[in-house]
Enzyme design. Structure first.
Site, mmCIF file in Angstrom:
data_model
loop_
_atom_site.group_PDB
_atom_site.id
_atom_site.type_symbol
_atom_site.label_atom_id
_atom_site.label_comp_id
_atom_site.label_asym_id
_atom_site.label_seq_id
_atom_site.Cartn_x
_atom_site.Cartn_y
_atom_site.Cartn_z
ATOM 1 N N ALA A 192 1.101 -1.227 11.185
ATOM 2 C CA ALA A 192 0.677 -2.529 10.683
ATOM 3 C C ALA A 192 0.042 -2.352 9.317
ATOM 4 C CB ALA A 192 -0.310 -3.190 11.647
ATOM 5 N N MET A 193 -0.236 -3.492 8.646
ATOM 6 C CA MET A 193 -0.884 -3.482 7.335
ATOM 7 C C MET A 193 -1.826 -4.668 7.234
ATOM 8 S SD MET A 193 -1.400 -2.174 4.394
ATOM 9 C CE MET A 193 -2.392 -2.842 3.068
ATOM 10 N N ASN A 196 -3.043 -6.860 5.176
ATOM 11 C CA ASN A 196 -3.062 -7.886 4.146
ATOM 12 C C ASN A 196 -3.963 -9.031 4.601
ATOM 13 O OD1 ASN A 196 -0.725 -6.487 2.938
ATOM 14 N ND2 ASN A 196 0.383 -7.399 4.649
ATOM 15 N N GLU A 220 -9.883 3.354 6.497
ATOM 16 C CA GLU A 220 -9.143 3.702 7.714
ATOM 17 C C GLU A 220 -10.014 4.289 8.819
ATOM 18 O OE1 GLU A 220 -6.440 2.482 8.097
ATOM 19 O OE2 GLU A 220 -5.692 2.127 6.078
ATOM 20 N N GLU A 230 -6.408 -3.781 12.469
ATOM 21 C CA GLU A 230 -6.120 -4.579 11.272
ATOM 22 C C GLU A 230 -7.156 -5.672 11.072
ATOM 23 O OE1 GLU A 230 -3.985 -3.176 9.427
ATOM 24 O OE2 GLU A 230 -3.440 -1.833 11.059
ATOM 25 N N GLU A 246 0.841 -1.185 0.000
ATOM 26 C CA GLU A 246 0.000 0.000 0.000
ATOM 27 C C GLU A 246 0.886 1.249 0.000
ATOM 28 O OE1 GLU A 246 -4.148 1.225 2.150
ATOM 29 O OE2 GLU A 246 -2.472 0.747 3.462
ATOM 30 N N HIS A 305 -10.138 -4.392 9.349
ATOM 31 C CA HIS A 305 -9.910 -4.199 7.923
ATOM 32 C C HIS A 305 -10.280 -5.430 7.090
ATOM 33 C CE1 HIS A 305 -8.242 -0.297 7.164
ATOM 34 N NE2 HIS A 305 -7.254 -0.420 8.029
#
Length: 855
Positions: A274-275, A277, A330, A308, A127, A311
């Site tokens: 963090a991300m 995925n 977000e 996360e 991202e 998400h």
């Protein structure tokens, strides 16, 4: 970088040509050496016949491009991070073979070698636009597809992607025949956006578990970190937090977890928290606690874990069509994670933390010249990169909290559930969500959306109170104002609390919840009541607005701040006073006195951390320059006194010691710092562990009481990734012009330094007691701006431009130099100008605050 940009217009045009992406097959070989890896991509897609388009790829070399069986001339079709495709058919197959580069910037496929054991670790971060650094891709969120990933790597490694890890098959190592290699062929993912594809590979340590989803499926769990950190990994707690989050979200959203497994991986040199995925969430490994951390950090980790996880629904299952609706990802994840933290974990005061931390961030961002609507105009990739900010995250979440209060929580969450069910695996825009919320709430949200999501700026609310001689309220109204540049007057649902002293504490005795709209809202329900000691607008923090206290309430709040019983109320008072300091309504010196007199009674860890950070900014930048040295010395003295008086082993004790080290400024402060470091001074209950030792040493460096040799000695005792980062920060904190020059050159003149070392060096560079040492670097900074922007990747440019800005100077000379650069570079890239303008705004605010403090 300009050659790697993509405009929204181009994305819309490409989506009009590429009518559907059927699948990606991505085959990566990471055994080909330390510089590059082999990437083979096969994309099957439908398109308008005879049309032309392009795919994105950032790679040092491309070996072959084959479109529908036709080999294309690489030299003709590959340029500026794009491969041109012409003569498309209705159904197409594109094959691209390239040598892609490992990164040390936290973008694309990041490669890290652990100094402890020499092992190599890889992870991806895609991202916003960095999948194209690993495989050929239509790099925009609305062209979703299933991804089938194949990886060849050393056989001893863990290899993790979005789908469950399969049994590997034997393979040949491309460069080391004696090293066993293997190939992992993952099952295709569901239909997801390119930026959500993930790969993590290396000899990671792993602990496994599982949970049962609401639809009866067994969901495997994994928690990973580097082998040299594994003794510190509290995987059981992380998985238990995850289980609580799963249960909360599946119940609240009424939609089962949409993926097949859930791995959480703590990776080195990460650029962010963090991300998300899907099934392969990556986190900063600072969340693996090798030393004692504050409760604020522990709570933040829980919020991040749940952010996360949220998400998986907000962003992964349903994804925004283009980045102007980034907030759909977000803001919702931020709101949902705070809600889950408060209601499903032991951190029940999460909304107090949200008030102290997130809203403070939002208010600060919303008063910058670069503020923007929550639904922002995103013209290109540069625009979205700079919009991962306090508007998109914190203001958006604040507004959603208010919307839930306005339409009703159950109606709000029912609308969210309907949104997920209707748009699963697809892409959406703002209106898609509003339709569902309107259906469940029965409210027309058009005007609300225009006021809150499509305009920028923050309003200020003040009470207007009239009383009779006996204290009876004869008139009460809420006044709302807006700044001239952003004049929107908005609707708010908010509480008004009355507080009086009861049994020695300031407690709420009455509350009303009202809807405020317009510049003046009368509150007849409070007329006839006796005026209390404290009247607090936005009681319980439902609204997003700056709050002012009337004079009598401000006096009561300041006198009795440490005796306010409710932590959220204290947070609101702290925030109101700090905001008045930033706005030049209250002298910074008064705020310093308030903090030093009341912080020892604060019970909430994040409120302590936020307030002490603000104390540091106040004393170093907002206090009048002529009294700064004396005030900074007094702050250090008081923090040390409070640390000695704090309860043994308490969170407050630890925070006070940390901030004492960070704000040390006199030779007298060196004595306790040195004593804590060498063990001749001890505080009962305080463990001087590895990370705290680094902070104490940096405090001594800041004072000129420790040198490079002592830093080197400490590093030999802690030659780890974290140790090297701490050493870089300590070296950059050396309080001499030569020391600062060495730090500046090490990250600006050298171009091969990894992202984490750049970040820590920059933070040490601006860590000063006497800001005069930074004066020679004003010209050095502005002269370097364009070169940094044009030669570095986005995240490295951001680290350097924001991190090296000599903000502690807070001087007219700094302001004029930066404004002069902006005046001379009106044609500089908009994202670069935005970064510089934001830094300049901080200096202008500091100068204004200094003038008030000097009056």
């Amino acid at each position: 970088m300009p050659a790697e940009n993509l405009t929204r217009a181009e994305a819309v045009e490409r989506a009009g040509v590429v009518t559907a992406v059927e699948s990606y097959a991505v085959d990566l070989d990471v055994t080909t050496g330390p510089e590059t890896f082999t990437s083979t991509t096969v994309i099957r897609f439908s398109a308008v016949p005879d049309a032309s388009t392009f795919v994105d790829l950032v790679a040092p070399s491309v070996r072959e491009v084959v479109l529908n069986g036709r080999s294309l001339d690489v030299a003709e079709v590959f340029a500026d991070s794009r491969i041109a495709l012409s003569g498309l058919e209705g159904v197409n197959e594109l094959r691209v073979v390239a040598d892609c580069a490992y990164m040390n910037t936290g973008e694309g496929l990041h490669r890290f070698v652990d100094p402890v054991d020499g092992e190599t670790y890889l992870y991806t971060q895609f991202e916003v636009p960095d999948a194209r650094r690993v495989f050929a891709t239509f790099e925009q969120p609305d062209l979703k597809a299933p991804f089938q990933v194949t990886v060849t790597a050393p056989a001893a490694w863990q290899v993790v992607s979005n789908q469950p890890t399969p049994e590997p098959t034997k393979a040949r190592h491309a460069t080391e025949p004696d090293v066993a290699a293997a190939t992992w062929t993952f099952e295709p993912t569901p239909r997801i956006s390119t930026y959500l594809v993930a790969l993590v590979a290396g000899p990671y340590a792993v602990q496994r578990g599982e949970l049962t989803s609401s639809d009866g499926r067994t969901i495997p769990l994994g928690v990973f970190c580097r082998a040299s950190l594994s003794e510190h990994l509290d995987a059981d707690y992380i998985m238990e937090t995850t289980r609580k989050g799963f249960e909360f979200y599946e119940t609240t959203f009424d939609v089962p977890y949409p993926f097949d497994k859930y791995d959480q991986l703590f990776v080195p040199e990460y650029n962010m928290g963090a991300m998300e995925n899907p099934g392969c969430v990556t986190f900063t490994e600072s969340y693996v606690f090798r030393s004692q951390v504050t409760d604020a950090v522990r709570e933040r980790r829980v919020v991040t874990i749940l952010h996360e996880l949220a998400h998986m629904w907000f962003g992964d299952l349903v994804t925004m069509k283009w980045w102007n609706d980034l907030w759909l990802n977000e803001s919702f994840a931020e709101y949902a994670s705070t809600l889950a933290t408060a209601e499903a974990t032991e951190w029940e005061a999460a909304w107090t933390t949200f008030s102290a931390m997130e809203k403070t961030w939002a208010y600060r961002q919303d008063q910058l010249p670069s503020t923007h609507p929550i639904v922002a105009e995103i013209r290109d990739l540069d625009d979205v990169q700079v919009n991962f900010d306090g508007i998109t995250y914190a203001k958006g979440a604040s507004v959603l909290k208010q919307l839930a209060a306005w339409v009703g929580r159950e109606e709000f969450l029912s609308g969210v559930s309907a949104y997920f069910k209707k748009h699963a695996w697809s892409n959406t825009e703002l209106r898609d969500l509003l339709v569902e919320l309107e259906a469940t709430s029965g409210r027309d949200l058009t005007a609300w959306s225009e006021a809150w999501l499509e305009t920028a700026g923050v309003n200020t609310l003040r009470p207007s109170i009239e009383t009779a001689d006996d204290g009876t309220i004869t008139g009460f109204a809420v006044l709302q104002s807006a700044v001239a540049d952003y004049p929107t007057i908005r609707p708010h649902r908010l509480g008004i609390g009355f507080y009086d002293i009861i049994d020695g504490t300031l407690q709420r005795t009455h509350q009303v919840v009202i809807d405020v709209d317009g510049e003046r809202t009368e509150v007849p329900g409070l007329v006839g009541r006796t005026r209390p000691a404290l009247v607090l607008l936005n009681d319980e923090d439902l609204a997003y607005a700056k709050i002012r206290l009337d004079d009598a309430s401000l006096a009561a709040a300041l006198e009795h701040l440490s005796r306010i019983a409710d932590p959220l109320t204290r947070s609101l008072v702290w925030g109101s006073v700090w905001d008045a300091v930033r706005d030049g309504e209250t002298p910074a010196s008064a705020y310093v006195d308030l903090v030093l007199g009341n912080i020892a009674a604060e019970t909430e860890s994040t409120t302590v951390r936020t307030t002490l950070n603000q104390l540091g900014l106040a004393v170093r930048s907002y206090v009048a320059p002529e009294r700064r040295v004396a005030t900074l010395a007094r702050v250090g003295d008081r923090l040390w006194d409070l640390a000695q008086a704090a309860d043994a082993g308490s969170d407050l004790q630890l925070q006070l010691v940390k901030f004492f080290a960070a704000l040390a400024s006199t030779p007298g402060h060196a004595t306790p710092l040195r004593g804590l470091l060498d063990g001749t001074v001890a505080l009962e209950g305080l463990t001087v562990d590895t990370d705290l030792r680094w902070e104490l040493l940096e405090g001594l460096v800041l004072l000129g009481e420790a040198d490079a040799a002592q830093i080197d000695t400490m590093l030999t005792q802690d030659d780890t990734a974290s140790g090297r980062q701490a050493a870089a920060r300590a070296r950059a904190a050396v309080p001499t012009v030569d020391g600062k020059e060495a730090a500046f050159a090490s990250v600006v003149d050298a171009t091969d330094v990894p992202n984490a070392i750049i970040r820590f060096t920059a933070s040490g560079f601006v860590h000063v007691s006497d800001p005069a040492v930074l004066e020679p670097f004003v010209a050095r900074y502005v002269d370097a701006l364009l070169d940094i922007w044009t030669t570095r990747s986005y995240h490295i440019a951001e680290e350097l431009i924001e991190g090296l800005y000599p903000a502690p100077l807070a001087s007219v000379a700094l302001r004029d130099a930066v404004q002069g650069w902006l005046d001379a570079h009106g044609d500089a890239p908009a994202a670069l100008r935005r970064m510089v303008i934001e830094q300049l705004a901080g200096t202008e605010r500091a100068l204004a605050a200094q003038a008030v403090d000097a009056a």
